[in-house]
Design an enzyme around this catalytic site. Structure first.
Site, PDB file in Angstrom:
ATOM      1  N   LYS A  17       0.812  -1.219   0.000  1.00 19.35           N
ATOM      2  CA  LYS A  17       0.000   0.000   0.000  1.00 19.35           C
ATOM      3  C   LYS A  17       0.849   1.274   0.000  1.00 19.35           C
ATOM      4  O   LYS A  17       0.590   2.201  -0.772  1.00 19.35           O
ATOM      5  CB  LYS A  17      -0.915  -0.027   1.235  1.00 19.35           C
ATOM      6  CG  LYS A  17      -1.722   1.221   1.454  1.00 19.35           C
ATOM      7  CD  LYS A  17      -2.719   1.003   2.579  1.00 19.35           C
ATOM      8  CE  LYS A  17      -2.052   0.855   3.935  1.00 19.35           C
ATOM      9  NZ  LYS A  17      -1.752   2.151   4.574  1.00 19.35           N
ATOM     10  N   ARG A  93      -9.419   4.298   9.384  1.00 15.62           N
ATOM     11  CA  ARG A  93      -9.266   2.874   9.677  1.00 15.62           C
ATOM     12  C   ARG A  93     -10.568   2.241  10.155  1.00 15.62           C
ATOM     13  O   ARG A  93     -10.674   1.014  10.194  1.00 15.62           O
ATOM     14  CB  ARG A  93      -8.216   2.681  10.783  1.00 15.62           C
ATOM     15  CG  ARG A  93      -6.806   2.958  10.330  1.00 15.62           C
ATOM     16  CD  ARG A  93      -5.845   2.734  11.483  1.00 15.62           C
ATOM     17  NE  ARG A  93      -4.537   3.279  11.199  1.00 15.62           N
ATOM     18  CZ  ARG A  93      -3.560   2.623  10.576  1.00 15.62           C
ATOM     19  NH1 ARG A  93      -3.763   1.385  10.187  1.00 15.62           N
ATOM     20  NH2 ARG A  93      -2.402   3.187  10.359  1.00 15.62           N
ATOM     21  N   ARG A 131      10.325 -11.740   6.261  1.00 16.13           N
ATOM     22  CA  ARG A 131      11.140 -10.543   6.515  1.00 16.13           C
ATOM     23  C   ARG A 131      12.193 -10.796   7.588  1.00 16.13           C
ATOM     24  O   ARG A 131      11.929 -11.445   8.604  1.00 16.13           O
ATOM     25  CB  ARG A 131      10.246  -9.384   6.991  1.00 16.13           C
ATOM     26  CG  ARG A 131       9.353  -8.851   5.923  1.00 16.13           C
ATOM     27  CD  ARG A 131       8.901  -7.465   6.245  1.00 16.13           C
ATOM     28  NE  ARG A 131       8.169  -7.366   7.510  1.00 16.13           N
ATOM     29  CZ  ARG A 131       7.417  -6.314   7.826  1.00 16.13           C
ATOM     30  NH1 ARG A 131       7.317  -5.300   7.004  1.00 16.13           N
ATOM     31  NH2 ARG A 131       6.776  -6.280   8.978  1.00 16.13           N
ATOM     32  N   ARG A 163      12.085 -10.032  13.425  1.00 17.58           N
ATOM     33  CA  ARG A 163      11.536  -9.238  14.527  1.00 17.58           C
ATOM     34  C   ARG A 163      10.498 -10.055  15.273  1.00 17.58           C
ATOM     35  O   ARG A 163       9.774 -10.850  14.680  1.00 17.58           O
ATOM     36  CB  ARG A 163      10.906  -7.953  13.991  1.00 17.58           C
ATOM     37  CG  ARG A 163      11.921  -6.918  13.643  1.00 17.58           C
ATOM     38  CD  ARG A 163      11.312  -5.661  13.077  1.00 17.58           C
ATOM     39  NE  ARG A 163       9.840  -5.639  13.191  1.00 17.58           N
ATOM     40  CZ  ARG A 163       9.077  -4.739  12.624  1.00 17.58           C
ATOM     41  NH1 ARG A 163       9.620  -3.800  11.888  1.00 17.58           N
ATOM     42  NH2 ARG A 163       7.772  -4.766  12.764  1.00 17.58           N
ATOM     43  N   ARG A 174      -2.373  -9.527  13.729  1.00 21.32           N
ATOM     44  CA  ARG A 174      -2.499  -8.179  13.157  1.00 21.32           C
ATOM     45  C   ARG A 174      -3.438  -8.180  11.954  1.00 21.32           C
ATOM     46  O   ARG A 174      -4.258  -7.281  11.792  1.00 21.32           O
ATOM     47  CB  ARG A 174      -1.129  -7.643  12.713  1.00 21.32           C
ATOM     48  CG  ARG A 174      -0.236  -7.194  13.835  1.00 21.32           C
ATOM     49  CD  ARG A 174       0.777  -6.156  13.384  1.00 21.32           C
ATOM     50  NE  ARG A 174       1.666  -6.589  12.314  1.00 21.32           N
ATOM     51  CZ  ARG A 174       2.780  -7.293  12.499  1.00 21.32           C
ATOM     52  NH1 ARG A 174       3.142  -7.661  13.707  1.00 21.32           N
ATOM     53  NH2 ARG A 174       3.538  -7.629  11.481  1.00 21.32           N
TER      54      ARG A 174
END
Ligand SMILES: [Zn+2]
Length: 223
Positions: A17, A93, A131, A163, A174
């Site tokens: 995005k 949101r 990632r 992470r 999430r």
């Protein structure tokens, strides 16, 4: 190409995005308004809502909805956005925020087009779970493009790690939360005929082309 567009970009984390929002803004010569950036800018420039936002940020607290909306509206009222339009990234949101934004903007002909950049959850999950990041300098890697030697950072020699909030379970949480909040938002915009869904899969250049085609079509229908 005639410059100008009023656009809101929606999309889950990992859907690309941010990148697409920047490209589209550049194409239509309008400011890319990302909520993260405008809070910092507003706090610095000391606008009335900026000052209030700064207080919450200094205390590390969540900025309440009315202050968020105030900061966004102050930005939308600035000359560049008022004149040519904007690409809004990261707001709204929730339906509550969307209602407030719509009322803040007012005029029906000034309401933005809302584009939902659609990428299946499985795809972004794989992307995000791959990632890796340098724990010292923050350089980005992934399991498909690792550092040259054994998870040691090419840039600084630091340790490259996953992470803690990039584990599959955390990412899934999430994404679930995003869907929970965003599905009603998408339905709300769809009902108001402001929504277009764009396939976010594949080559980023192709995705940009799809976005521009969709936006151009909308501009023709809503001159
Ligand atoms: Zn490093």
């Amino acid at each position: 190409m005639v410059p100008g567009v009023r656009l809101v970009v929606l999309g889950k984390q990992g859907a690309g995005k941010g990148t697409q929002a920047v490209r589209v803004a550049r194409h239509y010569v309008v400011p890319h308004i990302s909520t993260g950036d405008i809070f910092r800018a507003a706090a610095k420039s000391g606008t009335p809502f900026g000052k209030r936002a700064a207080e919450y940020m200094e205390r590390g607290e969540l900025i309440p909805d009315d202050v968020v909306l105030g900061v966004v509206m102050e930005r939308l009222e600035q000359k560049d956005a008022k004149g040519r339009g904007y690409v809004l990234d990261g707001f709204p949101r929730t339906v509550k925020q969307a209602v407030a934004l719509s009322e803040g903007i007012g005029a029906p002909q000034e309401q933005p087009l809302v584009v939902d950049l659609e990428v299946p959850t499985d795809v972004v999950l794989t992307r995000l779970a791959a990632r890796r990041v340098c724990s010292d300098c923050g350089a980005n890697y992934s399991t498909s493009s690792p550092p040259k030697t054994d998870w040691i950072c090419d840039v600084c020699g630091g340790e490259v790690v996953q992470r803690e909030d990039d584990t599959e379970a955390a990412i899934r949480r999430r994404l679930d939360l995003y869907e929970e909040q965003t599905e009603p938002l998408i339905a709300w915009y769809m009902e108001r005929r402001q929504l277009s869904t764009v396939d976010g899969l594949g080559d980023p250049d192709k995705v940009t082309e799809r976005l521009i085609r969709t936006i151009d079509h909308w501009r023709e229908m809503n001159p």
